[in-house]
Scaffold this motif. Structure first.
Motif, PDB file in Angstrom:
ATOM      1  N   ILE A   1      42.200   2.254   0.418  1.00 24.05           N
ATOM      2  CA  ILE A   1      41.181   3.274   0.683  1.00 24.05           C
ATOM      3  C   ILE A   1      39.788   2.682   0.514  1.00 24.05           C
ATOM      4  O   ILE A   1      38.907   2.884   1.342  1.00 24.05           O
ATOM      5  CB  ILE A   1      41.390   4.498  -0.234  1.00 24.05           C
ATOM      6  CG1 ILE A   1      42.751   5.142   0.091  1.00 24.05           C
ATOM      7  CG2 ILE A   1      40.257   5.494  -0.076  1.00 24.05           C
ATOM      8  CD1 ILE A   1      43.228   6.154  -0.914  1.00 24.05           C
TER       9      ILE A   1
ATOM     10  N   MET B   1      38.914   8.791   9.160  1.00 21.89           N
ATOM     11  CA  MET B   1      38.904   8.825   7.689  1.00 21.89           C
ATOM     12  C   MET B   1      37.965   9.865   7.099  1.00 21.89           C
ATOM     13  O   MET B   1      37.870   9.983   5.880  1.00 21.89           O
ATOM     14  CB  MET B   1      38.505   7.444   7.146  1.00 21.89           C
ATOM     15  CG  MET B   1      39.540   6.378   7.255  1.00 21.89           C
ATOM     16  SD  MET B   1      40.868   6.551   6.053  1.00 21.89           S
ATOM     17  CE  MET B   1      40.008   6.278   4.518  1.00 21.89           C
TER      18      MET B   1
ATOM     19  N   ASP C   1      39.654  12.359   4.697  1.00 19.65           N
ATOM     20  CA  ASP C   1      40.158  11.639   3.521  1.00 19.65           C
ATOM     21  C   ASP C   1      39.008  11.283   2.581  1.00 19.65           C
ATOM     22  O   ASP C   1      39.108  11.467   1.360  1.00 19.65           O
ATOM     23  CB  ASP C   1      40.885  10.355   3.931  1.00 19.65           C
ATOM     24  CG  ASP C   1      42.159  10.622   4.722  1.00 19.65           C
ATOM     25  OD1 ASP C   1      42.571  11.801   4.824  1.00 19.65           O
ATOM     26  OD2 ASP C   1      42.737   9.644   5.229  1.00 19.65           O
TER      27      ASP C   1
END
Length: 148
Positions: free
Chosen positions: A50, A95, A98
């Protein structure tokens, strides 16, 4: 939370999304289980690809100090906010959700660390008692997270 394996990014995001919804009731910054929790969940940021948080979290020798925890979490948050802004400028949307969840999680951790009632004071208060409570619906939620 400390015993969840966090094998996938999807599982990690589900767990922290759940945590983001919880109310902060006390400050756990010096509690050993909270420190372990921070280590597990922050290392998972790097392990799951991440972000590169390891550089901020390699030395846990004085991580017991709230000021150290806050400084390191703020650095990770800054990195993630910059990544999100960069992705937005390039039109990368994959992303965005997220990163929003993870940034909210870091905000939640900062809120816990900076909360004005700590666990020791809460436990010593005769009017209130802190303890472990098992809530069936929470157990079912965690069981469902493992089945992802």
């Amino acid at each position: 939370m400390n015993y969840n394996r966090l094998n996938t990014k999807k599982e990690y995001l589900k767990v922290i999304s759940y945590l983001n919804k919880l109310e902060v009731v006390c400050n756990f910054e010096n509690h050993s289980e909270f420190l372990r929790f921070l280590q597990i969940y922050m290392r998972s940021l790097t392990r799951l690809g991440i972000c590169h948080a390891r550089e901020y979290l390699d030395d846990y020798s004085n991580f017991e100090q709230a000021s150290t925890q806050i400084a390191k979490l703020e650095l990770i948050k800054k990195q993630l906010v910059n990544t999100k802004i960069h992705h937005q400028s390039l039109g990368i949307v994959a992303m965005q959700d997220d990163l929003t969840i993870i940034i909210a999680f870091l905000d939640k951790l900062l809120e816990i660390i900076q909360f004005n009632i700590n666990l020791a004071n809460l436990q010593s208060n005769n009017d209130r008692r802190a303890g472990l409570q098992v809530n069936r619906s929470h157990l079912e939620s965690f069981d469902n997270l493992e089945n992802c």
